[in-house]
Every structure is written in C-alpha cells, then in structure tokens.
Design a protein around this motif. Sequence first.
Motif, PDB file in Angstrom:
ATOM      1  N   GLY A 186       0.781  -1.233   0.000  1.00  0.00           N
ATOM      2  CA  GLY A 186       0.000   0.000   0.000  1.00  0.00           C
ATOM      3  C   GLY A 186       0.809   1.277   0.000  1.00  0.00           C
ATOM      4  N   GLY A 187       2.060   1.209   0.500  1.00  0.00           N
ATOM      5  CA  GLY A 187       2.924   2.371   0.467  1.00  0.00           C
ATOM      6  C   GLY A 187       2.716   3.348   1.616  1.00  0.00           C
ATOM      7  N   TYR A 188       3.208   4.558   1.389  1.00  0.00           N
ATOM      8  CA  TYR A 188       3.338   5.599   2.399  1.00  0.00           C
ATOM      9  C   TYR A 188       2.161   6.565   2.373  1.00  0.00           C
ATOM     10  CZ  TYR A 188       8.211   4.015   2.644  1.00  0.00           C
ATOM     11  OH  TYR A 188       9.347   3.259   2.808  1.00  0.00           O
ATOM     12  N   LEU A 189       2.158   7.487   3.340  1.00  0.00           N
ATOM     13  CA  LEU A 189       1.164   8.556   3.314  1.00  0.00           C
ATOM     14  C   LEU A 189       1.417   9.457   2.111  1.00  0.00           C
ATOM     15  CD1 LEU A 189       1.570   7.818   6.570  1.00  0.00           C
ATOM     16  CD2 LEU A 189       0.019   9.744   6.788  1.00  0.00           C
ATOM     17  N   ASP A 190       0.351  10.019   1.599  1.00  0.00           N
ATOM     18  CA  ASP A 190       0.382  10.826   0.382  1.00  0.00           C
ATOM     19  C   ASP A 190       0.788  12.261   0.735  1.00  0.00           C
ATOM     20  OD1 ASP A 190      -0.177  12.273  -1.933  1.00  0.00           O
ATOM     21  OD2 ASP A 190      -2.034  11.180  -2.354  1.00  0.00           O
ATOM     22  N   THR A 191       1.952  12.701   0.261  1.00  0.00           N
ATOM     23  CA  THR A 191       2.466  14.019   0.646  1.00  0.00           C
ATOM     24  C   THR A 191       1.739  15.174  -0.019  1.00  0.00           C
ATOM     25  OG1 THR A 191       4.215  13.901  -1.041  1.00  0.00           O
ATOM     26  CG2 THR A 191       4.753  13.117   1.167  1.00  0.00           C
ATOM     27  N   ARG A 192       0.748  14.885  -0.855  1.00  0.00           N
ATOM     28  CA  ARG A 192      -0.104  15.976  -1.346  1.00  0.00           C
ATOM     29  C   ARG A 192      -0.979  16.533  -0.237  1.00  0.00           C
ATOM     30  NH1 ARG A 192      -3.230  13.353  -6.213  1.00  0.00           N
ATOM     31  NH2 ARG A 192      -3.335  11.684  -4.645  1.00  0.00           N
ATOM     32  N   PHE A 193      -1.204  15.749   0.816  1.00  0.00           N
ATOM     33  CA  PHE A 193      -1.925  16.246   1.990  1.00  0.00           C
ATOM     34  C   PHE A 193      -0.938  17.044   2.841  1.00  0.00           C
ATOM     35  CE2 PHE A 193      -4.460  12.673   0.632  1.00  0.00           C
ATOM     36  CZ  PHE A 193      -5.764  13.065   0.889  1.00  0.00           C
ATOM     37  N   ARG A 194      -1.114  18.336   2.851  1.00  0.00           N
ATOM     38  CA  ARG A 194      -0.170  19.207   3.553  1.00  0.00           C
ATOM     39  C   ARG A 194      -0.854  19.826   4.770  1.00  0.00           C
ATOM     40  NH1 ARG A 194       4.258  19.720   0.412  1.00  0.00           N
ATOM     41  NH2 ARG A 194       4.038  19.219  -1.796  1.00  0.00           N
ATOM     42  N   GLY A 195      -0.094  19.949   5.840  1.00  0.00           N
ATOM     43  CA  GLY A 195      -0.662  20.528   7.048  1.00  0.00           C
ATOM     44  C   GLY A 195      -1.602  19.565   7.723  1.00  0.00           C
TER      45      GLY A 195
END
Length: 289
Positions: A186-195
Amino acid sequence: KQTPPDFGDRTEDTSAGSSRAIAPAQGGAAAAPGVGIITYMRPDHLAKCLGQLRKHTTGACEVVVACDSQDDLQTARLCADFGAGLIRGENRGVVWNKNRALYHFMSNTNCDPIILLEDDTYPVSDDWIAEWVSAAARWQHVNFSHPAILQSNALVDGEGTSERPYIHRLVTGQCTAVSRKAMEIGGYLDTRFRGYGHGHVEWTKRHNALLFGNLVADFSPHAGVFLSIVGGLKSDDARSFRSETDVQRNSVLLRETDRVPRRYRDPWQSPDERRTLTQEVGAIVPNRR
C-alpha cells in the motif's frame, strides 16, 4: 459514503516510571518492532511518552523520534537521554513527518511491524507492544480506538482486541501499526496532503482497499470502515495545530482520491521531495543504547 473528518490526523498537531531499558532491534536478527514517535513542539508530552515507553515496554524494539522541526533542542536532549534515534527536518506537516519514520524503518532496518505513536499518546500497560504486534500480524494495518470514537455512534462491531478489533466508521491516527507487507503493497502517506487533516484517512483507506480481500481473508470492509484497537494506550489529547484552511484543502483532495483506483504510493511526489526525505533520514542521530 463520505468519511467524517478524523480525530487524530494532527500536524504536530510525563511520568518516567522505572529504569527498564528498551533493547534496540539489531540488523540481521529476527525482526523486532520499530516504534516511531511523531512530534512537533511538544517536549512535555514527548517526555511523558518516552517515560511511559521505558516503563511499559519489554523485549527488543527500535525507537526513533521523528521531529517536524530542525531547531527543537529540547527534543534532541530528550532523545539523547532516552537513547532514541532522532530524525528531523523543517516543518512539513504530519504526513511528511510520519513518512520520515516509516521510510527509516523500511529502508534501514528489518523492523516488523512499524508502530507510529503520536507524542501525546503513550503506553499504560506492560502488554501494549505485544497487542499491537499481534494486531499488525493479523490485520496488517490497525489504528487506535480513541475514546471519542468509542463514545460516538460510529462503532459497527468488535471488541477492541487484536483478535477482534473494533470496526468503526471513523479513524484516528494517534497510534497505527502497519506490517512491512502492508507498506510494500500500500505504500506511504500521500504528501499531497499538507498541514492538518485527512492524510491519515486516505492512507488507511488505501491500505484497506489494497490489503483486505487479498491478504486478509476474514475481513472485507465497505467504504469508510476501519479497524482499531485500544492496545494498552492512553491519549492526553494535547493542543493541535489545526488549520481550517488545511482541513478544507485536504478535504477536497480526499474526495478526489476516493474517485480513482487505489495504488501504492511512494513517500514523495517529485525528485526534489525524494532528495529531501532521503537526506533527512540519512542524517538520523542514531540510538545511543
């Protein structure tokens, strides 16, 4: 079904107990759990978390603190006193900070599972780590049953144990245990979610979609349903760094991700992000014991 905002996906946002030592995981040895503590500008809570960790943890594990600040000297001192590894960088938010710990454990250790523990959440039972290890082995990705969701009408079923976790319509990120298998698929958290907000929701939903039905035959969730346990933990619910602007922006992104197929995600969106993350993790201040 739209998932309500989560309680615990916070951009970052103490009782010392006995002197029991926590043995670090050794490379090449049988896999031991890795504990990543996620912190930002809350040294009092980190001190309590580390103290309770020492008091209530038995067996081998590796402890690493991911600090979302380059200049937090109090956190650096606490890590040195405890013997925890320290990964730090400029403030990039909780999603990026959780990925710091995850990337370290996946790239530099054989730790399995990986337990992410936010700094205001801490063990209160000597069997806490065994419960989270058992839950990750059974279910691959499991979150914390915060009292707020237990008191809501979001509970569907379950008992909150590793054998029979709660099934909720809400998810919170104060503690999460993931297996290496879950990370590889599944991988990592999505870094497009900021803050602040929703990044942990998307990560859990993605892991649910990619794992359950393939790896976990006993559980097939419908949209917006999550597994959680109590796991011998307590949360003090420290002040968060909530931003309504972040919440609204990330809410739009969450709805967008719900409309496309789930897939594995790297912990970066670009070569520049990859270079930044690998440099931060490569500069880890190592365990002293």
